[in-house]
Motif scaffolding. Structure first.
Motif, PDB file in Angstrom:
ATOM      1  N   ALA A  89       0.831  -1.208   0.000  1.00  0.00           N
ATOM      2  CA  ALA A  89       0.000   0.000   0.000  1.00  0.00           C
ATOM      3  C   ALA A  89       0.863   1.255   0.000  1.00  0.00           C
ATOM      4  O   ALA A  89       0.548   2.241  -0.681  1.00  0.00           O
ATOM      5  CB  ALA A  89      -0.928  -0.016   1.203  1.00  0.00           C
ATOM      6  N   GLU A  90       1.971   1.224   0.742  1.00  0.00           N
ATOM      7  CA  GLU A  90       2.840   2.400   0.814  1.00  0.00           C
ATOM      8  C   GLU A  90       3.509   2.698  -0.527  1.00  0.00           C
ATOM      9  O   GLU A  90       3.844   3.854  -0.819  1.00  0.00           O
ATOM     10  CB  GLU A  90       3.901   2.183   1.897  1.00  0.00           C
ATOM     11  CG  GLU A  90       3.331   2.248   3.312  1.00  0.00           C
ATOM     12  CD  GLU A  90       4.328   1.806   4.371  1.00  0.00           C
ATOM     13  OE1 GLU A  90       5.495   1.517   3.998  1.00  0.00           O
ATOM     14  OE2 GLU A  90       3.945   1.720   5.546  1.00  0.00           O
ATOM     15  N   LEU A  91       3.691   1.652  -1.346  1.00  0.00           N
ATOM     16  CA  LEU A  91       4.246   1.873  -2.678  1.00  0.00           C
ATOM     17  C   LEU A  91       3.215   2.488  -3.621  1.00  0.00           C
ATOM     18  O   LEU A  91       3.558   2.898  -4.732  1.00  0.00           O
ATOM     19  CB  LEU A  91       4.768   0.559  -3.266  1.00  0.00           C
ATOM     20  CG  LEU A  91       6.026  -0.025  -2.619  1.00  0.00           C
ATOM     21  CD1 LEU A  91       6.412  -1.333  -3.291  1.00  0.00           C
ATOM     22  CD2 LEU A  91       7.182   0.965  -2.694  1.00  0.00           C
ATOM     23  N   GLY A  92       1.957   2.533  -3.194  1.00  0.00           N
ATOM     24  CA  GLY A  92       0.930   3.201  -3.973  1.00  0.00           C
ATOM     25  C   GLY A  92       0.435   2.437  -5.183  1.00  0.00           C
ATOM     26  O   GLY A  92      -0.154   3.029  -6.087  1.00  0.00           O
ATOM     27  N   VAL A  93       0.651   1.103  -5.215  1.00  0.00           N
ATOM     28  CA  VAL A  93       0.193   0.329  -6.365  1.00  0.00           C
ATOM     29  C   VAL A  93      -1.335   0.206  -6.323  1.00  0.00           C
ATOM     30  O   VAL A  93      -1.961   0.278  -5.262  1.00  0.00           O
ATOM     31  CB  VAL A  93       0.838  -1.068  -6.394  1.00  0.00           C
ATOM     32  CG1 VAL A  93       2.353  -0.949  -6.449  1.00  0.00           C
ATOM     33  CG2 VAL A  93       0.410  -1.911  -5.198  1.00  0.00           C
ATOM     34  N   GLY A  94      -1.921  -0.002  -7.488  1.00  0.00           N
ATOM     35  CA  GLY A  94      -3.375  -0.082  -7.553  1.00  0.00           C
ATOM     36  C   GLY A  94      -3.934  -1.476  -7.441  1.00  0.00           C
ATOM     37  O   GLY A  94      -5.147  -1.646  -7.295  1.00  0.00           O
ATOM     38  N   HIS A  95      -3.070  -2.496  -7.508  1.00  0.00           N
ATOM     39  CA  HIS A  95      -3.552  -3.878  -7.573  1.00  0.00           C
ATOM     40  C   HIS A  95      -2.608  -4.796  -6.825  1.00  0.00           C
ATOM     41  O   HIS A  95      -1.379  -4.628  -6.890  1.00  0.00           O
ATOM     42  CB  HIS A  95      -3.651  -4.317  -9.046  1.00  0.00           C
ATOM     43  CG  HIS A  95      -4.320  -5.627  -9.281  1.00  0.00           C
ATOM     44  ND1 HIS A  95      -3.696  -6.834  -9.102  1.00  0.00           N
ATOM     45  CD2 HIS A  95      -5.589  -5.916  -9.697  1.00  0.00           C
ATOM     46  CE1 HIS A  95      -4.538  -7.811  -9.404  1.00  0.00           C
ATOM     47  NE2 HIS A  95      -5.696  -7.275  -9.768  1.00  0.00           N
ATOM     48  N   VAL A  96      -3.157  -5.774  -6.118  1.00  0.00           N
ATOM     49  CA  VAL A  96      -2.361  -6.795  -5.423  1.00  0.00           C
ATOM     50  C   VAL A  96      -2.994  -8.154  -5.694  1.00  0.00           C
ATOM     51  O   VAL A  96      -4.214  -8.324  -5.542  1.00  0.00           O
ATOM     52  CB  VAL A  96      -2.298  -6.553  -3.908  1.00  0.00           C
ATOM     53  CG1 VAL A  96      -1.517  -7.676  -3.214  1.00  0.00           C
ATOM     54  CG2 VAL A  96      -1.657  -5.203  -3.598  1.00  0.00           C
ATOM     55  N   SER A  97      -2.168  -9.111  -6.107  1.00  0.00           N
ATOM     56  CA  SER A  97      -2.599 -10.504  -6.231  1.00  0.00           C
ATOM     57  C   SER A  97      -2.000 -11.279  -5.068  1.00  0.00           C
ATOM     58  O   SER A  97      -0.768 -11.338  -4.932  1.00  0.00           O
ATOM     59  CB  SER A  97      -2.125 -11.106  -7.559  1.00  0.00           C
ATOM     60  OG  SER A  97      -2.732 -10.456  -8.654  1.00  0.00           O
ATOM     61  N   ALA A  98      -2.845 -11.846  -4.216  1.00  0.00           N
ATOM     62  CA  ALA A  98      -2.399 -12.515  -2.998  1.00  0.00           C
ATOM     63  C   ALA A  98      -2.754 -13.995  -3.087  1.00  0.00           C
ATOM     64  O   ALA A  98      -3.932 -14.368  -3.046  1.00  0.00           O
ATOM     65  CB  ALA A  98      -3.057 -11.878  -1.776  1.00  0.00           C
ATOM     66  N   TYR A  99      -1.725 -14.838  -3.223  1.00  0.00           N
ATOM     67  CA  TYR A  99      -1.925 -16.255  -3.476  1.00  0.00           C
ATOM     68  C   TYR A  99      -1.396 -17.104  -2.328  1.00  0.00           C
ATOM     69  O   TYR A  99      -0.289 -16.883  -1.836  1.00  0.00           O
ATOM     70  CB  TYR A  99      -1.183 -16.685  -4.744  1.00  0.00           C
ATOM     71  CG  TYR A  99      -1.624 -15.995  -6.003  1.00  0.00           C
ATOM     72  CD1 TYR A  99      -2.699 -16.492  -6.732  1.00  0.00           C
ATOM     73  CD2 TYR A  99      -0.970 -14.861  -6.479  1.00  0.00           C
ATOM     74  CE1 TYR A  99      -3.105 -15.876  -7.908  1.00  0.00           C
ATOM     75  CE2 TYR A  99      -1.373 -14.242  -7.649  1.00  0.00           C
ATOM     76  CZ  TYR A  99      -2.442 -14.757  -8.365  1.00  0.00           C
ATOM     77  OH  TYR A  99      -2.853 -14.148  -9.528  1.00  0.00           O
ATOM     78  N   LEU A 100      -2.173 -18.119  -1.948  1.00  0.00           N
ATOM     79  CA  LEU A 100      -1.667 -19.118  -1.019  1.00  0.00           C
ATOM     80  C   LEU A 100      -0.626 -19.982  -1.728  1.00  0.00           C
ATOM     81  O   LEU A 100      -0.836 -20.422  -2.861  1.00  0.00           O
ATOM     82  CB  LEU A 100      -2.807 -20.009  -0.520  1.00  0.00           C
ATOM     83  CG  LEU A 100      -3.710 -19.420   0.562  1.00  0.00           C
ATOM     84  CD1 LEU A 100      -5.011 -20.215   0.662  1.00  0.00           C
ATOM     85  CD2 LEU A 100      -3.002 -19.393   1.909  1.00  0.00           C
TER      86      LEU A 100
END
Length: 387
Positions: A191-202
């Motif tokens: 979030a601090e890097l200001g990106v607009g998208h995160v893919s969170a994978y197990l």
């Protein structure tokens, strides 16, 4: 006559500097018997030729998304990437629509990316997906990654400086040594890097990988702890302003992946390159995981499915449900009726109503899984479909 819907175009780039111990994707590490610049040139030639052949077969279809996946696609370098974007535009009219296309490049933060990203953006590339995986350098070493978090931050800055307007980060969950606190810290760092998208994978331990061979010695959470990590990641990313729109994907408004949404919405897409899969004309097919065969001109093979998977592929309505239930929106009554000309099957609703309400919801809007239900998605989908 109405214009046919635009397709998504995926190019698989099967080259890496080295293989991560958990990775089961088709890619070839650079080494004594690996790849060199000449092979990268030959592969680019083969992709361009195959793009042209498919464009002839599809008779003027337009693509409005282009995704470079791998492997490590950024290893092609800026000139080859620009050439491939140009070929895709010439054959599939990428830039001919009312809205700009979404053109995504996967990249490893540990590689010097500045020149590549500048050339990519100059050619029309506008989205970069960085394999951050974690903001904790110890966790990155345990994953066999070649970069430190500082390099992720630098790559994000380089992408912005190049003019890339959309950034995504990968975040792995339930990895060796990861704690609840370090996971929250990684979400905060994204979030601090200001990106607009995160893919969170197990993390999934795949047979045939070094991690599979060492699975009994890895410091991994059990199933309950892994589920907890997933729920922590979801809550943390939501707190930082990312809306979950798919099982593993989170975005700020307007930053959802248009290309990946094609997969989950049952839209058509064409994959080119070894291990690339396609869905066109109601058929699913793929190129075998064999670089030499692709370079020699081998074509794709039809997907052969058995049992439950075959039943899903034979029934477009069932497959549509299976794909849509990956989305937080689920399968909607309005969307289903628009696609198939009749309401959601009552039997599906009855089966869903018998399942725990904390896992699946069936109401006037349609059927959808809850966040906890995503952890049991395959089981729940099977029960709704009667498998």
């Amino acid at each position: 006559m109405n214009e046919r819907p635009s397709i998504g175009l995926y190019l698989h780039i099967p080259f890496c500097v080295s293989k991560c111990p958990y990775c089961d994707f088709y890619s070839l590490p650079r080494g004594a018997n690996g790849w060199d610049d000449a092979l990268l040139d030959r592969y680019t030639d083969a992709l361009c030729g195959t793009i042209a052949c498919w464009a002839q077969r599809l008779e003027g279809r337009r693509a409005d998304t282009l995704y470079f996946g791998g492997g490590t696609p950024s290893l092609l370098g800026g000139k080859r990437l620009a050439r491939l974007i140009g070929a895709a535009d010439a054959e599939f009219h990428l830039f001919g629509g009312e809205h700009p296309p979404e053109i995504t490049l996967e990249a490893n933060p540990g590689d010097g990316l500045r020149e590549t990203l500048c050339a990519f953006a100059a050619a029309g590339g506008n989205r970069v997906s960085l394999g951050m995986q974690s903001a904790d350098d110890g966790e990155l070493r345990a994953l066999g990654r070649r970069h430190a978090f500082e390099q992720t931050a630098r790559a994000a800055a380089d992408a912005r400086a190049a003019g890339v307007g959309s950034l995504s980060l990968d975040l792995m969950l339930a990895t060796p040594g990861q704690t609840a606190d370090s996971l929250v810290a990684s979400a905060a760092a994204a979030a601090e890097l200001g990106v607009g998208h995160v893919s969170a994978y197990l993390l999934k331990i795949e047979e045939g990988t070094p991690y599979f061979d060492r699975r009994d010695t890895l410091d991994l959470p059990d199933e309950d702890e892994a589920a907890e990590r997933y729920l922590i990641a979801c809550a943390s990313l939501e707190a930082f302003g990312y809306r979950q729109y798919e099982i593993s994907n989170f975005a700020r408004p307007g930053d959802e992946s248009r290309h990946n949404l094609k997969y989950w919405q049952g839209d058509e897409y064409l994959g080119i390159g070894p291990a690339a899969h396609s869905f066109m004309g109601g058929r699913r097919f793929y190129y075998p995981r064999d670089l030499r065969a692709f370079l020699d001109g081998a074509g794709p093979a039809a997907e052969a499915e058995e049992g439950q998977d075959a039943a899903l592929l034979e029934n477009g309505e069932s497959e549509y449900l299976m794909l849509r239930l990956r989305l937080t929106e689920g399968v909607t009554e309005a969307g289903f009726a628009a696609r198939f000309g009749h309401p959601l099957p009552q039997l599906w609703r009855e089966r869903a109503a018998k399942l725990p309400a904390e896992l699946i919801v069936s109401d006037g809007g349609g059927i959808r899984l809850t966040r906890s239900g995503f952890l049991l998605s395959n089981v729940l989908i099977g029960k709704v479909l009667g498998f």
